[in-house]
Design an enzyme around this catalytic site. Structure first.
Site, PDB file in Angstrom:
ATOM      1  N   ARG A 145      27.841  34.734   6.891  1.00  0.00           N
ATOM      2  CA  ARG A 145      28.157  35.668   7.990  1.00  0.00           C
ATOM      3  C   ARG A 145      26.880  36.250   8.601  1.00  0.00           C
ATOM      4  NH1 ARG A 145      29.200  40.721   6.929  1.00  0.00           N
ATOM      5  NH2 ARG A 145      30.387  40.305   5.034  1.00  0.00           N
ATOM      6  N   TYR A 192      37.697  36.890  34.507  1.00  0.00           N
ATOM      7  CA  TYR A 192      38.500  36.240  33.477  1.00  0.00           C
ATOM      8  C   TYR A 192      39.532  37.251  32.960  1.00  0.00           C
ATOM      9  CZ  TYR A 192      39.784  33.851  29.190  1.00  0.00           C
ATOM     10  OH  TYR A 192      40.488  33.245  28.188  1.00  0.00           O
ATOM     11  N   ASP A 239      28.639  37.078  32.766  1.00  0.00           N
ATOM     12  CA  ASP A 239      29.399  35.973  32.171  1.00  0.00           C
ATOM     13  C   ASP A 239      29.040  34.710  32.952  1.00  0.00           C
ATOM     14  OD1 ASP A 239      31.321  34.082  31.415  1.00  0.00           O
ATOM     15  OD2 ASP A 239      32.851  35.614  31.054  1.00  0.00           O
ATOM     16  N   LYS A 294      33.906  26.127  26.818  1.00  0.00           N
ATOM     17  CA  LYS A 294      34.085  25.457  28.106  1.00  0.00           C
ATOM     18  C   LYS A 294      33.001  24.398  28.308  1.00  0.00           C
ATOM     19  CE  LYS A 294      37.420  28.491  28.342  1.00  0.00           C
ATOM     20  NZ  LYS A 294      37.252  29.784  28.923  1.00  0.00           N
TER      21      LYS A 294
HETATM   22  C1  LIG Z   1      37.435  31.057  28.641  1.00  0.00           C
HETATM   23  C2  LIG Z   1      36.618  32.177  29.179  1.00  0.00           C
HETATM   24  C3  LIG Z   1      36.321  33.294  28.383  1.00  0.00           C
HETATM   25  C4  LIG Z   1      36.878  33.455  26.976  1.00  0.00           C
HETATM   26  O1  LIG Z   1      36.450  32.501  26.075  1.00  0.00           O
HETATM   27  P1  LIG Z   1      37.305  32.096  24.756  1.00  0.00           P
HETATM   28  O2  LIG Z   1      36.437  31.121  24.061  1.00  0.00           O
HETATM   29  O3  LIG Z   1      38.609  31.549  25.236  1.00  0.00           O
HETATM   30  O4  LIG Z   1      37.514  33.347  23.966  1.00  0.00           O
HETATM   31  C5  LIG Z   1      35.507  34.279  28.924  1.00  0.00           C
HETATM   32  N1  LIG Z   1      35.026  34.196  30.181  1.00  0.00           N
HETATM   33  C6  LIG Z   1      35.302  33.144  30.976  1.00  0.00           C
HETATM   34  C7  LIG Z   1      34.749  33.108  32.359  1.00  0.00           C
HETATM   35  C8  LIG Z   1      36.103  32.096  30.506  1.00  0.00           C
HETATM   36  O5  LIG Z   1      36.382  31.059  31.315  1.00  0.00           O
END
Ligand SMILES: *Cc1c(COP(=O)(O)O)cnc(C)c1O
Length: 373
Positions: free
Chosen positions: A47, A99, A171, A196
């Site tokens: 961890r 998001y 982000d 992603k």
């Molecule tokens: C998918 C996504 C998230 C969240 O990510 P997870 O891995 O599903 O928790 C946050 N910000 C954006 C822009 C996303 O497309």
């Protein structure tokens, strides 16, 4: 060094002992102490840190041009950890178009915890300025935004934040460091859902935060990571690293394909609007071209005839898969409002596309037959 080279080499070490060129996956949860009680390799317990996580964090920091990075078990865990490094009573400014998970996190978990949040149209700098209070500690940027592909001026928002002693977090999931480098534009923290484009193959959930400098705030996020415990698992780190090796190539192909698809949709009689920063009629096309090297692979569009017409188009595709998420090799289509639930502000006729790595002619042919009557 060019990003293609960084993506292949950063965090890569020929393994001592075996000479393995590709990293091993170290599943050990615990590491041996020396007779004097020290930890000779620097690892104590999974961890707190693990070899695969170190490699990924090194790689992510290099890609974004940051001083350090922290890898998490999901994008949401990364966002949660950055925001929990603030204190109850602090004020955050966040975008109206973002998001859906980020919006829910702020409203349902962090507001009750004591964070004050104002939601503004982040593309309108005067709204950001008006929302600033003496307690504002962080401005959250997401660009391009989900699902309307709004483009926020990262440098301008970072300047506004810094003028008041606040920090700017961005982000960068939809752009990736291949397309846009927020830390170089003045942002202090970059956040990713590595689920992603970075992972890139729809087979791993992960998140990351990358920091411009190692200051007290960075230290607090690293602390939330190791004490809170939402860390990325060794195999997940390995999969994200494997994805990153081809990220620059994939982002070029996603962008080329998406540009072709967007041009097709923009010319279609049944389509009332296409939201894609690569189109010259996008309201922030000039800004997008300034801060983004490529237009990336995400877009949304609206179909004439309202919700039922757009649901009808999503129902008729054969090559696109009806599913949420994005950034994988396969193209996905999604009626966005119905997945976001009753409190959504997404237009009911809006369809979101994650344009994959298939041949663009095949993708266009699929949309063409789905848009017939
Ligand atoms: C998918 C996504 C998230 C969240 O990510 P997870 O891995 O599903 O928790 C946050 N910000 C954006 C822009 C996303 O497309």
């Amino acid at each position: 060094m060019h990003i293609e080279t960084t993506a292949v080499h950063a965090g890569r070490h020929i393994e001592a002992g075996t000479g393995a060129v590709t990293p091993s996956i170290h599943l050990a949860t615990t590491f041996e102490r020396a007779e004097d009680g020290s930890y000779p390799q620097g690892y104590i317990y999974n961890r707190l840190g693990s070899p695969n996580r170190t490699m990924l964090e090194e790689c992510l920091a290099a890609l974004e041009g940051g001083a350090s990075a922290a890898a998490f078990s999901s994008g949401m865990a990364a966002i949660m950890s950055v925001l929990q490094a603030l204190s109850p009573g602090d004020h955050v400014i966040a975008p109206l178009d973002a998001y859906h998970g980020t919006t829910r996190l702020l409203k349902e978990m962090l507001a009750p915890w004591g964070l004050e949040v104002s939601f503004v149209d982040m593309t309108d700098l005067s709204q950001v300025e008006k929302a600033m209070t003496p307690k504002t500690k962080l401005i959250w940027v997401e660009t391009p935004s989900n699902p309307l592909l709004k483009i926020t001026d990262i440098a301008a928002v970072a300047d506004l934040a810094h003028a008041s002693g606040a920090i700017c977090a961005c982000d960068n999931t939809w752009a990736t460091p291949v397309v846009q480098r927020p830390l170089e534009l003045g942002a202090d923290v970059v956040v990713h859902a590595t689920t992603k484009y970075l992972g890139g193959h729809g087979d791993v959930l992960g998140g990351a935060a990358v920091f411009r400098k190692n200051d007290a705030f960075t230290e607090r996020v690293h602390n939330v990571q190791s004490v809170g415990g939402a860390v990325a698992a060794p195999f997940d780190c390995w999969l994200v690293m494997r994805g990153i090796r081809t990220l620059p190539l994939r982002m070029r192909a996603h962008s080329e394909n998406a540009t072709r698809v967007a041009e097709f949709l923009a010319a279609h009689l049944r389509v009332s609007a296409v939201h894609y920063p690569g189109l010259s009629n996008h309201p922030s096309h000039d800004l997008a071209m300034k801060q983004m090297a490529l237009p990336s692979g995400m877009m949304s569009f609206q179909v004439k005839g309202g919700e039922s017409a757009s649901m009808g188009v999503a129902a008729k595709v054969k090559l696109f898969t009806r599913a949420t998420s994005l950034g994988g090799t396969e193209s996905l289509i999604e009626h966005r409002a119905s997945i976001e639930g009753p409190d959504t502000t997404t237009p009911p006729d809006l369809i979101r596309l994650s344009v994959g790595l298939e041949h663009p002619d095949d993708l266009i042919a699929d949309l063409e037959q789905a848009l017939v009557g």
